[in-house]
Scaffold this active site. Structure first.
Site, mmCIF file in Angstrom:
data_model
loop_
_atom_site.group_PDB
_atom_site.id
_atom_site.type_symbol
_atom_site.label_atom_id
_atom_site.label_comp_id
_atom_site.label_asym_id
_atom_site.label_seq_id
_atom_site.Cartn_x
_atom_site.Cartn_y
_atom_site.Cartn_z
ATOM 1 N N CYS A 380 -29.138 5.144 -4.608
ATOM 2 C CA CYS A 380 -29.195 6.404 -6.078
ATOM 3 C C CYS A 380 -28.224 7.609 -4.477
ATOM 4 O O CYS A 380 -27.077 6.985 -4.379
ATOM 5 C CB CYS A 380 -29.733 7.254 -6.743
ATOM 6 N N HIS A 514 -31.454 2.699 -9.658
ATOM 7 C CA HIS A 514 -32.888 2.841 -9.050
ATOM 8 C C HIS A 514 -34.130 1.383 -9.389
ATOM 9 O O HIS A 514 -34.872 1.129 -10.065
ATOM 10 C CB HIS A 514 -34.091 3.780 -9.914
ATOM 11 N N GLU A 516 -36.772 0.181 -7.445
ATOM 12 C CA GLU A 516 -37.690 0.841 -7.991
ATOM 13 C C GLU A 516 -38.840 0.831 -9.397
ATOM 14 O O GLU A 516 -39.755 0.542 -9.332
ATOM 15 C CB GLU A 516 -38.444 2.000 -7.198
#
Length: 542
Positions: A380, A514, A516
């Site tokens: 990001c 993102h 994750e």
């Protein structure tokens, strides 16, 4: 018909209700049951989207674009089930819904009160949409006795009567502190916590007792006697080396058996825990280790990067290596040379963030990684800073910056004014509200065939979760690509850059999304697995 497990907490906050709920969900799922987890947060914010990361921690984003509590990340990682916006609610959202209804006249002139209107809103949230599930686990945020949590406690008390008999179980997570001067664990805090819970009309069926050492049998019997629960329902929850040990540890203590017994489900199907045992074995017996530098803005509270931390460890699980994290406040690099901090690390990760503070430090970190050929992962904001670094130092774009930091003649990164979500055009302005106005949730991206990132994914079509207002300006794409920076992924319409990489670098990838948020211990995200693999290779060179 769904059965409901309500998890409350007592004595102190941060005992791990979210992990307990997630672990129980994983255990029930391992027995073949369909499980849903929900979080009820007592704070007055409508959602955590505008809350400080250093106060609240990470904002976890779902596929459908909800900004939610970080506990939903635990739920997803332990069960593999993607949460939705209907799995988290706050007091602020509840009151907003009620006030909107009152303004519309939905209450037909009635005096709007906590009971029944607020409690009914909570109950409706808990029970709706559960026809496809065997168990619904509801975590109540906060601690018993908190003023903010009172409407939630009253609502789940009422649900104990509203739901069919035998379909609601209450689990109370509490703390049994060890007093060194006395040389013993103390039951009194738990007794008082349960007493306060009972005064609210809730009688716990199971006590899940946190402790840093084995709880003697005599103390368990004492808790059983004074807290009015069966001896077998006093479950010790001891500290463990890593959170992925929790499902197996709780199973050994009999938590899932006790929950099923409380519902009258006996005999219950045996759980299949082999995948969890393999994960824990890989964590306990690594074949090497790597050090990853996280150059961030919110390093004072590690929970601000909760999913990121876990995803890195998932990458370690995939590669059978231990991942050590080196936390570096990005502002340090605005005053000091990054080399002494980064020369010995095996990978550099620059995570998401907001605002100008520390941005130059992140740019310096990206330059170090590019020039020294150290694996770099920009997520990001971390991707945006890598692009600004390339614009300044490779493309000679003097003054390259982001409009997030103020007016600039070279807006390499700028505010997104419009984009398409589904079939609807989304529009934003700099003067708009902050809450809920970002590009949120799952969006598709098209990866360029033959790039490193497409090889990592094994596909050119992906979907990932986003949370950002600013985007790399596509007008600079050609100038940057002429300098060796490849825009390896774009939005399907070709308007928004989604991923970047350097083909001549061992591993330098930036992503606007993102990843994750979608990583799981049983299914590590391919980008994190590949990043840690590259870091492992780097460890052999340092």
């Amino acid at each position: 018909m769904a059965r409901y497990v309500f998890i409350t907490g007592g004595v102190v906050s941060s005992l791990g209700k979210g992990i307990a709920a997630a672990a129980l969900g994983a255990l029930l799922q391992a027995r073949g049951y369909r499980v849903r987890l929900r979080k009820l947060d007592p704070y007055l914010n409508v959602d955590p989207g505008t809350m400080s990361p250093t106060q609240h921690g990470e904002v976890f984003v779902t596929d459908d674009g909800a900004e939610t509590d970080l506990d939903l990340g635990h739920y997803e990682r332990f069960t593999g089930r993607s949460a939705t916006k209907t799995d988290n609610i706050t007091t602020g959202r509840i009151y907003k819904n009620i006030i909107d209804k009152e303004r519309r006249g939905d209450y037909l002139g009635a005096t709007v009160q906590v009971i029944p209107h607020v409690t009914n809103e909570i109950k409706d949230f808990v029970i709706e949409g559960n026809d496809d599930y065997d168990f619904v686990i509801c975590e109540i945020g906060g601690t018993v006795g908190d003023i903010e949590a009172m409407p939630f406690m009253e609502a789940i008390r009422q649900l104990g009567n509203d739901l069919p008999r035998g379909t609601a179980v209450y689990v109370h997570l509490t703390l049994m502190p060890y007093i060194p001067a006395a040389g013993e664990l103390k039951t009194k805090p738990t007794q008082h916590s349960v007493k306060e819970l009972q005064a609210l009309g809730i009688h716990p069926d199971i006590l899940l007792v946190r402790a840093d050492r084995e709880i003697p049998e005599a103390e368990r019997r004492k808790l059983s006697l004074f807290c009015n629960v069966r001896p077998s329902a006093v479950i010790q929850a001891l500290d463990v080396a890593n959170i992925y040990d929790v499902p197996i540890a709780y199973h050994k203590e009999g938590l899932d058996d006790e929950v099923l017994a409380a519902f009258g489900i006996e005999p219950a199907p045996k759980p299949r825990l082999d995948p969890w045992e393999e994960v824990c074995n890989r964590i306990r017996t690594p074949e090497g280790e790597v050090t990853i530098a996280i150059v961030g803005k919110y390093t004072g509270l590690k929970d601000a990067y909760k999913s990121l931390i876990e995803a890195l460890h998932h990458g370690g699980i995939a590669n059978r290596v231990k991942v050590n994290l080196e936390w570096i406040e990005s502002e340090v690099f605005e005053k000091e040379d990054p080399a002494p901090y980064l020369e010995k690390v095996h990978g550099i990760l620059v995570p998401g963030g907001f605002g100008e503070r520390g941005s130059e430090g992140k740019i310096h970190a990206a330059r170090f990684a590019r020039e020294r050929k150290v694996p770099y992962f920009g997520i990001c904001f971390g991707m945006q800073m890598a692009v600004i670094e390339a614009a300044r130092n490779l493309a000679d774009v003097s003054g390259a910056s982001s409009t997030e930091f103020g007016p600039t003649k070279e807006p390499v990164v700028g505010l997104m004014t419009e984009w398409v979500k589904g079939n609807e055009l989304q529009k934003r302005t700099a003067a708009g509200d902050l809450g809920g106005t970002m590009r949120l949730g799952a969006y598709k991206a098209a990866l360029k065939k033959g790039t490193k990132i497409s090889d990592i994914y094994g596909s050119t079509d992906i979907s990932e979760r986003h949370r950002h207002r600013y985007e790399v300006n596509v007008d600079y794409k050609d100038r940057l690509e002429n300098c060796g920076l490849v825009f390896s992924g774009m939005s399907p319409d070709g308007v928004l850059p989604e991923t970047i990489e350097y083909p001549d670098h061992p591993w330098f990838i930036g992503v606007q999304y993102h990843p994750e948020l979608k990583s799981r211990p049983l299914d590590p995200h391919p980008l994190f697995a590949s990043f840690i693999e590259a870091a492992t290779e780097q460890s052999r060179l340092v």
